[in-house]
Structure formats: structure tokens, C-alpha cells
Design a protein around this motif. Structure first.
Motif, mmCIF file in Angstrom:
data_model
loop_
_atom_site.group_PDB
_atom_site.id
_atom_site.type_symbol
_atom_site.label_atom_id
_atom_site.label_comp_id
_atom_site.label_asym_id
_atom_site.label_seq_id
_atom_site.Cartn_x
_atom_site.Cartn_y
_atom_site.Cartn_z
ATOM 1 N N GLY A 111 5.067 -14.709 5.619
ATOM 2 C CA GLY A 111 4.745 -13.115 4.950
ATOM 3 C C GLY A 111 5.915 -12.261 4.789
ATOM 4 O O GLY A 111 5.609 -11.551 3.884
ATOM 5 N N LEU A 112 7.053 -12.142 5.277
ATOM 6 C CA LEU A 112 8.100 -11.352 5.130
ATOM 7 C C LEU A 112 8.653 -11.876 3.366
ATOM 8 O O LEU A 112 8.952 -11.100 2.857
ATOM 9 N N PHE A 113 8.839 -13.321 3.434
ATOM 10 C CA PHE A 113 9.193 -13.859 1.999
ATOM 11 C C PHE A 113 8.234 -13.331 0.945
ATOM 12 O O PHE A 113 8.579 -12.998 -0.412
ATOM 13 N N GLN A 114 6.858 -13.077 1.249
ATOM 14 C CA GLN A 114 6.043 -12.717 0.199
ATOM 15 C C GLN A 114 6.041 -11.348 -0.306
ATOM 16 O O GLN A 114 5.921 -10.871 -1.277
ATOM 17 N N VAL A 115 6.765 -10.433 0.732
ATOM 18 C CA VAL A 115 6.864 -9.109 0.375
ATOM 19 C C VAL A 115 7.963 -9.211 -0.960
ATOM 20 O O VAL A 115 8.015 -8.133 -1.554
ATOM 21 N N LEU A 116 8.874 -10.116 -0.960
ATOM 22 C CA LEU A 116 9.773 -10.164 -2.121
ATOM 23 C C LEU A 116 8.913 -10.148 -3.564
ATOM 24 O O LEU A 116 9.629 -9.852 -4.414
ATOM 25 N N ALA A 117 7.778 -10.622 -3.368
ATOM 26 C CA ALA A 117 7.231 -10.769 -4.728
ATOM 27 C C ALA A 117 6.611 -9.618 -5.089
ATOM 28 O O ALA A 117 6.215 -9.274 -6.518
ATOM 29 N N LEU A 118 6.785 -8.100 -4.435
ATOM 30 C CA LEU A 118 6.574 -6.980 -4.912
ATOM 31 C C LEU A 118 7.242 -6.561 -6.122
ATOM 32 O O LEU A 118 6.963 -5.953 -6.750
ATOM 33 N N VAL A 119 8.382 -7.306 -6.205
ATOM 34 C CA VAL A 119 9.429 -7.035 -7.121
ATOM 35 C C VAL A 119 8.952 -7.963 -8.610
ATOM 36 O O VAL A 119 8.972 -8.898 -8.479
ATOM 37 N N PRO A 120 8.312 -7.414 -9.663
ATOM 38 C CA PRO A 120 8.076 -8.309 -10.719
ATOM 39 C C PRO A 120 9.180 -9.101 -11.060
ATOM 40 O O PRO A 120 10.230 -8.965 -11.119
ATOM 41 N N GLY A 121 8.518 -10.282 -11.378
ATOM 42 C CA GLY A 121 9.239 -11.274 -11.617
ATOM 43 C C GLY A 121 9.755 -12.388 -10.786
ATOM 44 O O GLY A 121 9.939 -13.459 -11.117
ATOM 45 N N THR A 122 9.304 -12.085 -9.421
ATOM 46 C CA THR A 122 9.672 -13.050 -8.480
ATOM 47 C C THR A 122 8.706 -14.011 -8.405
ATOM 48 O O THR A 122 8.855 -15.266 -8.274
ATOM 49 N N SER A 123 7.436 -13.471 -8.249
ATOM 50 C CA SER A 123 6.091 -14.764 -8.240
ATOM 51 C C SER A 123 5.565 -14.687 -6.787
ATOM 52 O O SER A 123 6.527 -15.047 -6.095
ATOM 53 N N ARG A 124 4.597 -14.370 -6.616
ATOM 54 C CA ARG A 124 4.031 -14.435 -5.107
ATOM 55 C C ARG A 124 3.920 -15.925 -4.646
ATOM 56 O O ARG A 124 4.501 -16.125 -3.707
ATOM 57 N N SER A 125 3.615 -16.795 -5.447
ATOM 58 C CA SER A 125 3.603 -18.449 -5.081
ATOM 59 C C SER A 125 4.807 -18.516 -4.847
ATOM 60 O O SER A 125 5.414 -19.575 -3.971
ATOM 61 N N GLY A 126 5.831 -18.256 -5.800
ATOM 62 C CA GLY A 126 7.337 -18.633 -5.545
ATOM 63 C C GLY A 126 8.012 -18.272 -4.504
ATOM 64 O O GLY A 126 8.650 -19.056 -3.818
ATOM 65 N N SER A 127 7.710 -16.904 -4.175
ATOM 66 C CA SER A 127 8.372 -16.525 -3.128
ATOM 67 C C SER A 127 7.911 -16.945 -1.605
ATOM 68 O O SER A 127 8.696 -17.312 -0.871
ATOM 69 N N VAL A 167 0.807 -1.296 0.138
ATOM 70 C CA VAL A 167 -0.173 -0.032 0.037
ATOM 71 C C VAL A 167 1.021 1.324 -0.142
ATOM 72 O O VAL A 167 0.706 2.291 -0.741
ATOM 73 N N LEU A 168 1.950 1.269 0.696
ATOM 74 C CA LEU A 168 2.720 2.260 1.057
ATOM 75 C C LEU A 168 3.458 2.690 -0.187
ATOM 76 O O LEU A 168 4.067 4.046 -0.639
ATOM 77 N N PHE A 169 4.045 1.630 -0.754
ATOM 78 C CA PHE A 169 5.148 1.708 -1.966
ATOM 79 C C PHE A 169 5.063 1.159 -3.046
ATOM 80 O O PHE A 169 5.750 0.835 -4.206
ATOM 81 N N GLU A 170 3.898 0.573 -3.400
ATOM 82 C CA GLU A 170 3.413 -0.107 -4.574
ATOM 83 C C GLU A 170 3.901 0.684 -5.943
ATOM 84 O O GLU A 170 4.384 0.311 -6.907
ATOM 85 N N ASP A 171 3.373 2.031 -5.922
ATOM 86 C CA ASP A 171 3.660 2.753 -7.321
ATOM 87 C C ASP A 171 5.325 2.944 -7.612
ATOM 88 O O ASP A 171 5.929 2.833 -8.304
ATOM 89 N N LYS A 172 6.183 3.179 -6.095
ATOM 90 C CA LYS A 172 7.468 3.340 -6.301
ATOM 91 C C LYS A 172 7.974 2.288 -6.873
ATOM 92 O O LYS A 172 8.933 2.202 -7.498
ATOM 93 N N ILE A 173 7.703 1.009 -6.222
ATOM 94 C CA ILE A 173 8.327 -0.063 -6.566
ATOM 95 C C ILE A 173 7.918 -0.504 -8.016
ATOM 96 O O ILE A 173 9.196 -1.044 -8.503
ATOM 97 N N ASP A 174 6.851 -0.097 -8.472
ATOM 98 C CA ASP A 174 6.635 -0.418 -9.800
ATOM 99 C C ASP A 174 7.626 0.451 -10.757
ATOM 100 O O ASP A 174 8.006 -0.155 -11.998
ATOM 101 N N GLU A 175 7.661 1.491 -10.428
ATOM 102 C CA GLU A 175 8.519 2.513 -11.102
ATOM 103 C C GLU A 175 10.032 2.020 -11.348
ATOM 104 O O GLU A 175 10.597 2.260 -12.109
ATOM 105 N N LEU A 176 10.362 1.504 -10.038
ATOM 106 C CA LEU A 176 11.815 1.182 -10.000
ATOM 107 C C LEU A 176 12.120 0.052 -10.784
ATOM 108 O O LEU A 176 13.159 -0.380 -11.298
#
Length: 268
Positions: free
Chosen positions: A154-170, A100-109
Motif C-alpha cells: 500500500g505504501l508503494f501505491q502512494v507513489l501512484a499519486l504522482v502522475p505517470g507512475t501508474s497505480r498498477s505499475g507501482s 484525500v489530504l494532498f490530491e489537489d496539491k500533488i496535481d498542482e505540483l
């Protein structure tokens, strides 16, 4: 043509959301050949909203297991179900807050083909490495998953915010590293998807303001329905597959896909 595109995108969503292979990597490639008509706002919303279909598939397939009000369950079983939901909520908190806090920034980067390709390859290698250890799982039942372990997953799921990581994979990698069996890792990943994807879809709709034409809503419905049907098939296949096989094949697939994404965009 737009209906056919929605069908194809729904199929890709239904397959890649549950397998640890990154839906983003596939969507990026597909987008080069299949451009859904409409504004950027509509296309971005469509790609998130069709996740509703995938969520519905989990809710239906695991309704009895996830229903704490089931009359067929004993008092102890109902208590265990409530405990499972608490663990899911705890695990969702990290990615929910950061998303919620950083989604747009993460997508941008990070929403770049090179980053997606790199994430696909790195996590593919990790998956193969994990399976090569041949360690016996310490957690084979959900009641053995502590609240602390749920939070760490749940902390590992945070990694999925980086595109290409995969939510299920992380989440599967995280749960496996923490000692769960493949079966528990996969199912917990499915359950985490319910509040995670539902929240993301609702947030995207709220941001978009629900201001779409009747035809655009129809296209989203087609995509969601397709994602639902395909998700049911894929989830059943995946859970049957991991009873007899490990995750190495998915690791190899990720590496190949990552190389394809990297090479394709390097020459384009």
C-alpha cells in the motif's frame, strides 16, 4: 463526435488502467488531439468516473474469489476471503489518507508533461531491472501475504499519486520487490483498485456536486461501458500473458512512451 471521443477514452482507460503503463501518460497525449467538449469540471469528472466500468470488470471476473458469502465456499475458504479483504483495506489506507489530504496539491505540483515523462521512464527502468534479477518468488499464494506485506504494498501505491507512475505499475513493482510472484502482484493490484478507484470516483462526484446535463451523464455512461468491456478483455489477456512472460516488455514500452511524451511537449 462526443460519443466517439467517449468511446476512445473508454478504450484507453480499459487498457491502461490494468497494464503497468500509466493511464495518465496516454491521456495527456490523447488530450492533445481529442478534446472532450464541456467544462473543465465535467472533463475532469468524466476521466475519473469512467473508472467505474473498470472496477465493475474486476468485480465480475473475480466475484467468486472476492465473495466471502459464497455458498460454495467452506468455512475456511470464507475466512480466507475475509482475510484477503482486510489485507486490501490495510493496503489502501496510505494512499487513501494522503490522496484525500494532498490530491489537489500533488496535481498542482506534479501534473506536468515533464514529470509524467520522467515517471514513465524511471519506473520502466525499474521494471526491467527487477526482471533481470531472476529471483524466485517467496510468496505464491494470497494466504502467504501477511498484513505487514499488504501495508508495505500500500505504501508503494502512494507513489501512484504522482502522475505517470501508474497505480498498477507501482503496486506490482512494490509487491515484486517484497517477494510475491507476478501473478499475486497483478491480482493484488486489481483488488486494490476496487476501493481506491471507487473512492476516487465518488469523491470526484461529490466535489462536482452531480450537477451535469442529461447528455453529459450519457457521455459518462458510454465511457464507463466501454471501459468495462475493454477491461474484461485486457485483464484476461494480462493474466494469461504473465503466466508465460515477465514485465520487461511493459518496462520497454514505458520508456518509449516517456520519450515520446517528453519530445512531443518539448517541441510544442
Amino acid at each position: 463526435m462526443e460519443v466517439i471521443k467517449a468511446l476512445l477514452l473508454g478504450i484507453i482507460q480499459g487498457i491502461t488502467e490494468w497494464l503497468p503503463v500509466s493511464s495518465t501518460g496516454h491521456m495527456i497525449l490523447l488530450d492533445q488531439f481529442l478534446h472532450l467538449a464541456g467544462s473543465k469540471k465535467f472533463v475532469d469528472t468524466f476521466l475519473v468516473v469512467i473508472q467505474f466500468g473498470s472496477i465493475l470488470a474486476v468485480l465480475i471476473l473475480y466475484f467468486e474469489k472476492l465473495n466471502p458469502f459464497s455458498k460454495s465456499k467452506s468455512k475456511k475458504e470464507k475466512k480466507s476471503t475475509w482475510s484477503l479483504w482486510i489485507k486490501v483495506i490495510i493496503a489502501v489506507i496510505p494512499s487513501g489518507v494522503i490522496g484525500v489530504l494532498f490530491e489537489d496539491k500533488i496535481d498542482e505540483l506534479f501534473f506536468k508533461p515533464s514529470i509524467v515523462a520522467l515517471a514513465l521512464i524511471i519506473y520502466g527502468i525499474i521494471m526491467i531491472w527487477l526482471e533481470s534479477r531472476n529471483r524466485k518468488p517467496l510468496i505464491t499464494k494470497f494466504n502467504q501475504v501477511s498484513y505487514k506485506t499488504a501495508f508495505l504494498i500500500g505504501l508503494f501505491q502512494v507513489l501512484a499519486l504522482v502522475p505517470g507512475t501508474s497505480r498498477s505499475g507501482s503496486t506490482i513493482i512494490g509487491a515484486t520487490l517484497l517477494g510475491t510472484s507476478r501473478f499475486i502482484a497483478a491480482e493484488f493490484s486489481f483488488f486494490l483498485a476496487i476501493p481506491t478507484m471507487l473512492g476516487a470516483s465518488l469523491l470526484k462526484l461529490l466535489k462536482a456536486g452531480f450537477s451535469f446535463t442529461g447528455f453529459e451523464w450519457f457521455i459518462m455512461f458510454i465511457g464507463s461501458l466501454t471501459a468495462f468491456i475493454v477491461s474484461v478483455i485486457v485483464i484476461k489477456f494480462f493474466m494469461s500473458y504473465i503466466k508465460k512472460h515477465d514485465f520487461k516488455a511493459f518496462g520497454i514500452y514505458r520508456i518509449i512512451l516517456g520519450l515520446i511524451v517528453f519530445i512531443f511537449f518539448m517541441f510544442n
